[in-house]
Motif scaffolding. Structure first.
Motif, short mmCIF file in Angstrom:
data_model
loop_
_atom_site.label_atom_id
_atom_site.label_comp_id
_atom_site.label_asym_id
_atom_site.label_seq_id
_atom_site.Cartn_x
_atom_site.Cartn_y
_atom_site.Cartn_z
N UNK A 613 0.83 -1.23 0.00
CA UNK A 613 0.00 0.00 0.00
C UNK A 613 0.86 1.27 0.00
N UNK A 614 2.17 1.11 0.22
CA UNK A 614 3.06 2.29 0.23
C UNK A 614 4.07 2.24 -0.90
N UNK A 615 3.77 1.49 -1.98
CA UNK A 615 4.69 1.44 -3.13
C UNK A 615 4.93 2.86 -3.64
N UNK A 616 6.19 3.14 -4.02
CA UNK A 616 6.51 4.46 -4.55
C UNK A 616 6.82 5.48 -3.48
N UNK A 641 -4.37 -4.44 2.35
CA UNK A 641 -4.98 -4.69 1.04
C UNK A 641 -6.43 -5.10 1.23
N UNK A 642 -7.34 -4.68 0.35
CA UNK A 642 -8.78 -4.87 0.61
C UNK A 642 -9.22 -6.32 0.70
N UNK A 650 -11.68 -4.00 10.41
CA UNK A 650 -11.61 -2.72 9.70
C UNK A 650 -10.47 -2.75 8.71
N UNK A 651 -10.72 -2.28 7.50
CA UNK A 651 -9.66 -2.28 6.49
C UNK A 651 -8.62 -1.23 6.83
N UNK A 652 -9.09 -0.13 7.42
CA UNK A 652 -8.16 0.96 7.69
C UNK A 652 -7.17 0.59 8.78
N UNK A 653 -7.66 0.00 9.87
CA UNK A 653 -6.76 -0.28 10.98
C UNK A 653 -6.87 -1.73 11.39
N UNK A 654 -6.11 -2.59 10.73
CA UNK A 654 -6.22 -4.02 11.01
C UNK A 654 -5.68 -4.38 12.38
N UNK A 655 -4.86 -3.52 12.95
CA UNK A 655 -4.16 -3.94 14.16
C UNK A 655 -5.01 -3.86 15.42
N UNK A 656 -6.15 -3.17 15.31
CA UNK A 656 -6.86 -2.91 16.55
C UNK A 656 -7.44 -4.16 17.19
#
Length: 995
Positions: A613-616, A641-642, A650-656
């Motif tokens: 998700x942070x390529x580039x 990744x979706x 949650x897609x945004x914060x998987x770690x929670x």
């Protein structure tokens, strides 16, 4: 300037330009506060001569002359003067005194002059905020100028003036510019909102600028859309939960429409924004991919990588059997290959990104192996990266090609590259089984070259091949053994020892080989020592009759002569196993090992998803998430990744929600103390907390073992019922081939059960009084004294004797600064006059909150005593044991974790001679002086006490006391974060135990 900026951005790949900077408009030259030679740009405005004349030094009174020229009526003279001012400013001269005069020049129609004044204004507004307010009216006026270039210039400069006082005046002009009819003004205003938000976020929200920015996403001009997206993304980064970029299918459609028409940097902003969107289904995902794919053929590599990032993310949602999925895979390969024809720095960035892509989807580049073959003139960093990708792409189809290349690389001159190439051959063998035989013969050819570092790397990888394919290639062991003498690197020595131990039954002289390593046992690295210990135990279990002496020797070296707790621990476990149940020992030590996996260096899957998700960006070059290197809260939002997000997550914060809850907190570790290293700058007041010390990282638990014998299980007091081992070598065997006697001790159950073994405290030790101040040096006043700790209070106990002819009165005492901040807690109480030949006892309570200064020796105290005759000075030494506090008993777990956490070099060993106490009596005596026993155990007839004590300034000292029955000599090992105190602590041990 613009050309340079774009070139720089292309070169570095991950550089991002904020907002409308870097565009192809000639009126952007003065957007930054300092430029190297801004005047060089003015040739575009028709200056025929060079601008170097402005940088030549002029005569004295320069500021005064410039002031006169700035106020001239002639426009040309005024412009020349402003250019001189900017030139002076550029070379670092302070021309802030001319602020009002330069600001007056703003009232002009000349665009070039206006730009120069604005440039000056941006540079000096921060140091002259009151003067800068004068310019506000001109900004407001310029924002309504009929010329859109002037309106945009005004709004851009407003955003660059970072002065709180002025920002509120700029809201109205900014609001007008955001709705300006000219798109150039609108796009400049959009970036200004982000700049203003950085200065005063609350103001931007209150004024409703964020809503206006959201409206600009629907603007008809693609560059306005791109800048609005850039500004919102920038603001959203500093407010991760604000949901500013509320992306929906309609917004996405507008962004995709603008994508085709805006500049390259605008495209990057839009693509980065798209990458944060999660499509509703695979149809929407495919539709977005189709519209993004043309960006793959863009000339700017940053655009290409941003497009790859979007496609890699949305591919997750496409079904694998879809025709379009296969087409997309084919389309992704050519642009990535093209990136490798750029200059080396760009190649490296591309290779680091490709490394991630290949780990996630190797099928994209599976037919492109040749592109990653190393060229002779590649820099080393490119070579190593290409090598890594070659292994990842190696398969049965291309392994012959790859091996031929790798064999070639192994004869290169660059040592690092050769090492990696040899390792790569081993990794190929493990990854592609069909090639293993060819790889092994290639490695044997390389060993025959006798090049030292090649041989060592080959042995390391052959060990892994043996692990992967047991009983297949062992015929090569003889060749390996021939090279034993040339091994000097720990990893290679350890690998060779492992091979000898593992296949001892096939090597006739295995015992001789291992014995040769044993000769320099203490000089070896820990890695080699541990491997040697295990190998000899394996050998003993395979050939017990021939190797008894060898195993005794190594166990003795590991347990008695070694300072490394890790090694001692393993030694004791083996010793205990062999002495109690040789059959069990065989099952444990010679157990079948699991096969090693193909890829041991793959990035962990959740981290890989985040990096895709942070390529580039820099994260894809470092292979670390942004949170690992971005300071503060910005940019620390975790991404996934979706398709891979689990249901309900949650897609945004998987770690929670996904992390397992720890069953119990890790043992705390006493935190580091910089104690005596720099006593002068430290406030060493005693800590008032009585709770447990703050917890530290659980990682420290794995570092070393202290008591030898599987510490973490010992804490429970039981090792599955297996009794402790004894030192009885040489007696007839009882349960099998090894000649160990049966155990005598009753097991480890009493190790941390101190109730029975350790007696109660016998009261604190107080040293006998010593003569501190002789009468002949103090006009007849003689002082002898000692120090003690009674009921938790440190006391100075003195006998004052008057050997003069007159009465002594008015006693007072003062201490110099000292190592532990000792100071009188009250006045010296001598209530009656001291007559000639009379002695009087005085007790002075002390505290430890006085000023601190490191003394030599550490426990030295300089004292001044005053009476009616004079002031007298003397120095004395206090026993450090009086500073041991009553709450110095550590929890067992904390003790172990702290011992492991303190570096080995902080350990000091002392010999305590002629002490005729047994361990229990010693423990009881020491406890009276607040030296607390945490654990006691007996091994080979030797009692071991593990003790802790805490000084008044919060320093912890940990100790291991060894006492052999019938031997009056003790060994004391002390560990402390401030090793300077160890000598004094040992002196206290000696004093307490011998008196």
């Amino acid at each position: 300037m613009c050309v340079y900026k774009r070139y720089f951005c292309e070169k570095t790949e991950v550089y991002r330009v904020g907002g409308d900077e870097g565009k192809n408009h000639h009126h952007h030259y003065y957007q930054h506060t300092t430029l190297p030679t801004p005047l060089a740009e003015n040739r575009q405005f028709g200056s025929k001569m060079t601008d170097s004349k402005y940088f030549t030094t002029t005569k004295k009174g320069e500021i005064f002359e410039l002031k006169a020229e700035l106020n001239s009526d002639k426009k040309e003279k005024k412009k020349e003067a402003v250019k001189k001012v900017i030139a002076s400013m550029t070379v670092g001269k302070d021309v802030s005194a001319l602020f009002p005069d330069v600001v007056n020049c703003m009232q002009t129609d000349n665009l070039e002059l206006k730009k120069l004044v604005y440039l000056y204004l941006m540079n000096y507004a921060k140091s002259q905020p009151d003067m800068a307010i004068m310019a506000v009216n001109t900004f407001v006026k310029d924002c309504e100028d009929p010329n859109p270039l002037i309106r945009a210039l005004a709004v851009r400069t407003m955003g660059c003036i970072r002065v709180d006082k002025i920002t509120e005046y700029l809201c109205e002009p900014l609001r007008k510019c955001l709705k300006d009819e000219d798109p150039y003004v609108r796009k400049t205003a959009a970036v200004c909102v982000a700049k203003l938000h950085d200065i005063n976020a609350q103001l931007v929200e209150d004024q409703g600028f964020l809503d206006t920015l959201k409206d600009l996403i629907s603007d008809s001009n693609p560059m306005v859309v791109a800048n609005a997206v850039a500004a919102l993304s920038e603001i959203a980064e500093s407010h991760p939960n604000s949901n500013l970029l509320d992306l929906n299918p309609q917004t996405i459609n507008k962004l995709l429409t603008a994508l085709n028409e805006c500049t390259e940097w605008g495209q990057i902003f839009i693509l980065d924004c798209l990458a944060n969107y999660t499509p509703r289904d695979d149809r929407e995902s495919q539709s977005i991919c189709e519209r993004v794919t043309p960006r793959l053929s863009h000339a700017n590599s940053a655009v290409v990588l941003s497009a790859v990032k979007v496609l890699m993310k949305f591919m997750e949602m496409l079904p694998k059997d879809l025709d379009y999925y296969g087409t997309l895979l084919k389309k992704l390969a050519p642009p990535l290959v093209t990136l490798l024809s750029a200059e080396p720095e760009l190649q490296y960035v591309a290779l680091r990104n490709i490394n991630l892509i290949v780990q996630r989807r190797p099928e994209i580049l599976k037919h492109e192996m040749k592109v990653f073959f190393v060229k002779y003139n590649d820099p080393i960093y490119v070579k190593l990266e290409k090598l890594d990708i070659m292994i990842r792409l190696a398969s049965q189809a291309n392994i012959a090609q790859v091996l031929a290349e790798l064999k070639e690389y192994a004869t290169e001159v660059d040592v690092d590259f050769v090492r990696k190439a040899v390792r790569a051959i081993g990794r190929c063998a493990i990854k592609v089984e069909q090639s293993a035989e060819r790889c092994v013969s290639t490695l044997l050819d390389l060993i025959q070259t006798k090049v030292n570092y090649v041989v060592q790397e080959a042995i390391v990888v052959i060990k892994d091949i043996f692990r992967k394919y047991p009983n297949k290639y062992e015929s090569v062991i003889a060749t390996l053994c021939e090279n034993l003498d040339s091994l000097d690197e720990p990893e290679a020595r350890a690998a060779m020892i492992w091979i000898v131990g593992e296949y001892a039954e096939r090597i006739d002289n295995a015992d001789e080989l291992l014995e040769s390593f044993l000769e320099g046992f203490h000089d070896e690295s820990t890695q080699v020592q541990l491997q040697l210990l295990t190998a000899i135990v394996k050998l003993f279990l395979k050939k017990p009759t021939e190797t008894q002496e060898l195993v005794q020797q190594v166990l003795s070296l590991a347990t008695q002569d070694s300072d490394n707790p890790d090694l001692r621990d393993r030694g004791y476990i083996y010793w205990r196993l062999l002495s109690t149940d040789p059959v069990a020992a065989k099952e444990v030590v010679l157990a079948e090992k699991p096969l090693i996996s193909e890829e041991t260096d793959l990035i962990e899957p959740t981290l890989l998803e985040e990096l895709i998700c942070h390529i580039g960006t820099l994260a894809s070059v470092y292979h670390k998430p942004p949170s690992a290197f971005v300071e503060g809260s910005r940019g620390v939002q975790h991404k996934r990744l979706p398709g891979s997000a689990a249901s309900g997550e949650s897609v945004e914060s998987p770690d929670t929600g996904s992390a397992p809850v720890a069953s119990e907190a890790p043992p705390a570790v006493i935190p580091s103390q910089d104690l005596l290293g720099d006593l002068l700058n430290l406030d060493l007041t005693p800590t008032t907390t009585t709770g447990p010390p703050p917890p530290s990282s659980a990682m420290q638990m794995g570092a070393m073992d202290l008591l030898g014998g599987g510490l973490d299980s010992l804490l429970g007091g039981d090792l599955g019922g297996s009794p402790a081992m004894t030192a009885g070598f040489g007696a007839p065997p009882t349960a099998g081939p090894p000649s160990f006697t049966a155990p005598v001790s009753g097991g480890l159950d009493d190790l941390f059960d101190l109730g029975g073994g350790v007696g109660m405290s016998m009261g604190a030790y107080v040293p006998p009084k010593m003569l501190w101040l002789p009468a002949m040096k103090a006009k007849g006043l003689e002082i002898s004294g000692t120090f003690g700790r009674r009921a938790g209070v440190v006391q100075m106990e003195m006998t004052l004797t008057n050997k003069a002819m007159s009465v002594m009165t008015d006693f007072a005492i003062q201490f110099n600064r000292n190592s532990f901040g000792l100071a009188p807690a009250g006045p010296l109480q001598v209530l009656t006059p001291v007559s000639p030949n009379q002695s009087i006892e005085a007790v002075l309570p002390l505290n430890t909150v006085g000023p601190v200064m490191k003394m030599e020796p550490l426990n030295n105290l300089q004292v001044a005593v005053k009476n009616n005759i004079d002031v007298f000075y003397f120095s004395c030494q206090y026993p450090i044991s009086m500073l041991f506090v009553e709450d110095g008993k550590m929890e067992r777990q904390v003790f172990l974790a702290t011992w492991k956490d303190i570096p080995n070099e902080n350990e000091s060993k002392f010999q305590l001679n002629d002490c005729h106490l047994n361990a229990d009596a010693a423990s009881s005596k020491l406890q009276g002086s607040n030296i607390f026993t945490i654990a006691k155990r007996t091994v080979e007839g030797q009692d071991m006490l593990y003790q802790s004590m805490k000084l008044t300034n919060g320093i912890w000292v940990l100790a291991e006391l060894r006492a052999q029955a019938g031997n009056p000599n003790y060994t004391v090992s002390l560990r402390c974060r401030a090793p300077e105190v160890s000598q004094c602590v040992f002196q206290s041990y000696e004093a307490v135990l011998k008196n």
